[in-house]
Each structure stands twice: as C-alpha cells, then as structure tokens.
Design a protein around this motif. Structure first.
Motif, PDB file in Angstrom:
ATOM      1  N   ASN A  61      17.985   1.407  21.386  1.00 32.13           N
ATOM      2  CA  ASN A  61      19.574   1.082  20.631  1.00 32.13           C
ATOM      3  C   ASN A  61      19.131  -0.773  20.328  1.00 32.13           C
ATOM      4  O   ASN A  61      20.124  -1.262  19.366  1.00 32.13           O
ATOM      5  N   ALA A  62      18.110  -1.033  20.393  1.00 36.16           N
ATOM      6  CA  ALA A  62      18.042  -2.728  19.960  1.00 36.16           C
ATOM      7  C   ALA A  62      16.667  -2.273  19.302  1.00 36.16           C
ATOM      8  O   ALA A  62      16.522  -3.249  18.709  1.00 36.16           O
ATOM      9  N   GLN A  63      16.377  -1.201  18.579  1.00 38.13           N
ATOM     10  CA  GLN A  63      15.498  -1.933  16.863  1.00 38.13           C
ATOM     11  C   GLN A  63      15.825  -0.369  16.721  1.00 38.13           C
ATOM     12  O   GLN A  63      15.375   1.032  16.870  1.00 38.13           O
ATOM     13  N   ALA A  64      15.526  -0.509  15.086  1.00 40.26           N
ATOM     14  CA  ALA A  64      15.615   0.375  14.205  1.00 40.26           C
ATOM     15  C   ALA A  64      14.900   0.234  13.117  1.00 40.26           C
ATOM     16  O   ALA A  64      14.044  -0.995  12.994  1.00 40.26           O
ATOM     17  N   THR A  65      14.425   1.140  12.930  1.00 34.45           N
ATOM     18  CA  THR A  65      13.789   1.071  11.197  1.00 34.45           C
ATOM     19  C   THR A  65      14.199   2.090  10.099  1.00 34.45           C
ATOM     20  O   THR A  65      14.137   2.937  10.297  1.00 34.45           O
ATOM     21  N   ALA A  66      13.553   1.476   9.146  1.00 40.41           N
ATOM     22  CA  ALA A  66      13.817   2.123   7.772  1.00 40.41           C
ATOM     23  C   ALA A  66      12.963   1.684   6.800  1.00 40.41           C
ATOM     24  O   ALA A  66      11.826   0.556   6.659  1.00 40.41           O
ATOM     25  N   THR A  67      12.231   2.247   5.807  1.00 39.11           N
ATOM     26  CA  THR A  67      11.199   2.758   4.714  1.00 39.11           C
ATOM     27  C   THR A  67      11.693   2.593   3.418  1.00 39.11           C
ATOM     28  O   THR A  67      12.966   3.583   2.990  1.00 39.11           O
ATOM     29  N   ALA A  68      11.067   2.417   2.341  1.00 36.43           N
ATOM     30  CA  ALA A  68      11.560   1.879   0.905  1.00 36.43           C
ATOM     31  C   ALA A  68      10.515   2.091  -0.225  1.00 36.43           C
ATOM     32  O   ALA A  68       9.252   1.125   0.571  1.00 36.43           O
ATOM     33  N   ALA A  69      10.875   2.405  -0.864  1.00 39.02           N
ATOM     34  CA  ALA A  69      10.152   2.591  -1.638  1.00 39.02           C
ATOM     35  C   ALA A  69       9.520   1.041  -3.009  1.00 39.02           C
ATOM     36  O   ALA A  69      10.457   0.580  -2.931  1.00 39.02           O
ATOM     37  N   SER A  70       8.599   1.151  -3.423  1.00 35.67           N
ATOM     38  CA  SER A  70       8.122   0.075  -4.312  1.00 35.67           C
ATOM     39  C   SER A  70       7.488   0.856  -5.655  1.00 35.67           C
ATOM     40  O   SER A  70       6.852   1.600  -5.940  1.00 35.67           O
ATOM     41  N   GLY A  71       8.065   0.049  -6.944  1.00 38.80           N
ATOM     42  CA  GLY A  71       7.463  -0.092  -8.122  1.00 38.80           C
ATOM     43  C   GLY A  71       7.188  -0.869  -9.072  1.00 38.80           C
ATOM     44  O   GLY A  71       8.203  -1.843  -8.875  1.00 38.80           O
ATOM     45  N   ALA A  72       6.477  -0.596 -10.107  1.00 33.17           N
ATOM     46  CA  ALA A  72       6.921  -1.928 -10.941  1.00 33.17           C
ATOM     47  C   ALA A  72       6.792  -0.687 -12.754  1.00 33.17           C
ATOM     48  O   ALA A  72       5.864   0.706 -12.447  1.00 33.17           O
ATOM     49  N   THR A  73       6.929  -1.405 -13.482  1.00 32.53           N
ATOM     50  CA  THR A  73       7.123  -0.434 -14.640  1.00 32.53           C
ATOM     51  C   THR A  73       5.763  -1.575 -15.837  1.00 32.53           C
ATOM     52  O   THR A  73       7.137  -3.263 -15.760  1.00 32.53           O
ATOM     53  N   ILE A  74       5.393  -1.303 -15.972  1.00 36.67           N
ATOM     54  CA  ILE A  74       4.296  -1.995 -17.177  1.00 36.67           C
ATOM     55  C   ILE A  74       4.741  -1.816 -18.747  1.00 36.67           C
ATOM     56  O   ILE A  74       4.960  -0.573 -18.895  1.00 36.67           O
ATOM     57  N   VAL A  75       5.604  -2.555 -19.322  1.00 31.92           N
ATOM     58  CA  VAL A  75       6.019  -2.723 -20.485  1.00 31.92           C
ATOM     59  C   VAL A  75       5.021  -2.616 -22.100  1.00 31.92           C
ATOM     60  O   VAL A  75       4.630  -3.949 -21.500  1.00 31.92           O
ATOM     61  N   THR A  76       5.379  -1.980 -23.146  1.00 28.56           N
ATOM     62  CA  THR A  76       3.972  -2.734 -24.098  1.00 28.56           C
ATOM     63  C   THR A  76       4.264  -3.978 -24.548  1.00 28.56           C
ATOM     64  O   THR A  76       5.140  -4.303 -24.334  1.00 28.56           O
ATOM     65  N   PRO A  77       3.179  -5.049 -24.486  1.00 29.35           N
ATOM     66  CA  PRO A  77       3.147  -6.322 -25.036  1.00 29.35           C
ATOM     67  C   PRO A  77       3.788  -6.433 -26.227  1.00 29.35           C
ATOM     68  O   PRO A  77       3.573  -6.082 -27.138  1.00 29.35           O
ATOM     69  N   ILE A  78       4.792  -7.678 -26.790  1.00 33.14           N
ATOM     70  CA  ILE A  78       5.638  -7.629 -27.539  1.00 33.14           C
ATOM     71  C   ILE A  78       4.364  -8.518 -28.549  1.00 33.14           C
ATOM     72  O   ILE A  78       2.914  -9.399 -28.034  1.00 33.14           O
ATOM     73  N   SER A  79       4.290  -7.782 -29.834  1.00 34.89           N
ATOM     74  CA  SER A  79       3.279  -8.572 -30.470  1.00 34.89           C
ATOM     75  C   SER A  79       4.299  -8.899 -31.979  1.00 34.89           C
ATOM     76  O   SER A  79       4.822  -8.355 -31.911  1.00 34.89           O
ATOM     77  N   ILE A  80       2.945 -10.120 -32.137  1.00 33.98           N
ATOM     78  CA  ILE A  80       3.595 -10.270 -33.982  1.00 33.98           C
ATOM     79  C   ILE A  80       2.649 -10.338 -35.069  1.00 33.98           C
ATOM     80  O   ILE A  80       2.134 -11.261 -34.467  1.00 33.98           O
ATOM     81  N   THR A  81       2.299  -9.681 -36.325  1.00 30.51           N
ATOM     82  CA  THR A  81       1.429 -10.116 -37.357  1.00 30.51           C
ATOM     83  C   THR A  81       1.961 -10.267 -38.249  1.00 30.51           C
ATOM     84  O   THR A  81       3.336  -9.586 -38.694  1.00 30.51           O
ATOM     85  N   LYS A  82       0.960 -11.505 -39.112  1.00 32.25           N
ATOM     86  CA  LYS A  82       2.624 -11.606 -40.802  1.00 32.25           C
ATOM     87  C   LYS A  82       0.763 -10.780 -41.546  1.00 32.25           C
ATOM     88  O   LYS A  82       0.383 -10.029 -41.421  1.00 32.25           O
TER      89      LYS A  82
END
Length: 172
Positions: free
Chosen positions: A22-43
């Motif tokens: 009862n003195a110790q407990a453990t849990a785990t979590a997933a990790s992640g990220a989403t890379i989005v399309t970079p924003i750009s501007i063209t004349k």
C-alpha cells in the motif's frame, strides 16, 4: 508458546507485506505530438494604385482589399486607369486552422524615378481581416489595400517601392 510465536510471526509478516503493497503505486501514460503543416505566404500580385492625377490640393487614393479605388482632396482618377490591383498573397498551411495577419504599422515611402520625388503609403487593410483567416482547404487568398498620400502638386513620375510591404501570418 510455539503457537503464539507462530501466530505473532505470521501477523508480522502479513503486516509487513500489506504495508509495502500500500505504500507505493505505479501508473503509465502514453506520450505523443502532432506536427502540423508549416504556415507559409507567397506574393501573387503587387499593390498598384494605377494612374492618379493631382491638383494644387493634396489628397489620398484609398485602395480596398477588393481592388476598388476612391479618392479624397485634390486627387482624381483619370479615365485611363492603368494597372489597378490590391496586393494578393496565397497563405498555405494546415487545413481548417486559423491564422492572424500582421500588416506594416509604419508608412512606406514610394520613390519616383527621380529619387527626390516621394509619396507615402500607409493605413493598410486586409481581407480576411488581421484576426480572421481560416485555411479551410489548406490555402486561402489574402488581399491587402492601403492609402496613398499624394502631396499638392505632386511631381509627375512613376513611384514604387520594391519590398517594404511586408505581410506576416501566424497560426492562432
């Protein structure tokens, strides 16, 4: 006595095991990220006020983001309009993301072919507005207009500035 010692040993062992569990407990979590399309501007198209006539009274030519001109003061628009266009840019990025627009806050100086001849351009406005761009299909056309300040008796010349109309876009 043996029974009591055995019972005490058993109880001590159970207490030790249950305290540790009862003195110790453990849990785990997933990790992640989403890379989005970079924003750009063209004349695509430069801002051009076309042909402008002036009297002895100063005035302005106002260009809307839709490419429509109007005047104030002693400025008129000749029948032969010349090349009249609002600036046009293509903004590209992640579909359905919103973005904001930053336009120049200081006036831009347009110089004539004779460098002593100058006019100022300012009060920039865009469509979509500076806080309302949405990349519905991953791209959007952004148009920019502004106000050209024409001096009384402005010298006849061709006025231009090659690169000071800087437009910046950022995701919200």
């Amino acid at each position: 006595m043996k029974k009591i010692t055995s019972i005490v040993t058993l109880i001590t062992a159970l207490v030790a095991v249950s305290t540790t569990a009862n003195a110790q407990a453990t849990a785990t979590a997933a990790s992640g990220a989403t890379i989005v399309t970079p924003i750009s501007i063209t004349k695509q198209i430069d801002l051009n006020f076309g042909n402008v006539a002036v009297t002895t009274i100063s005035g302005t030519v106002i260009m809307t983001p839709g490419g429509v001109r109007s005047t104030t003061g002693g400025v008129t628009l000749p029948t032969t309009s010349g090349d009249v266009t609002a600036a046009s840019f293509t903004v590209s990025g992640q579909a359905d993301y919103t973005y904001n627009v930053t336009l120049p806050t200081a006036d831009i100086t347009l110089a004539g072919l004779t460098p002593a001849n100058t006019m100022s351009l300012g009060s920039f406005i865009s469509s979509p507005s500076t806080t309302a761009g949405v990349l519905t299909s991953g791209t959007q056309t952004l148009t920019v207009g502004g106000t050209l300040n024409v001096k009384a008796g402005q010298e006849a010349d061709t006025y231009a500035n090659a690169e000071d109309l800087t437009v910046t876009v950022n995701y919200n």
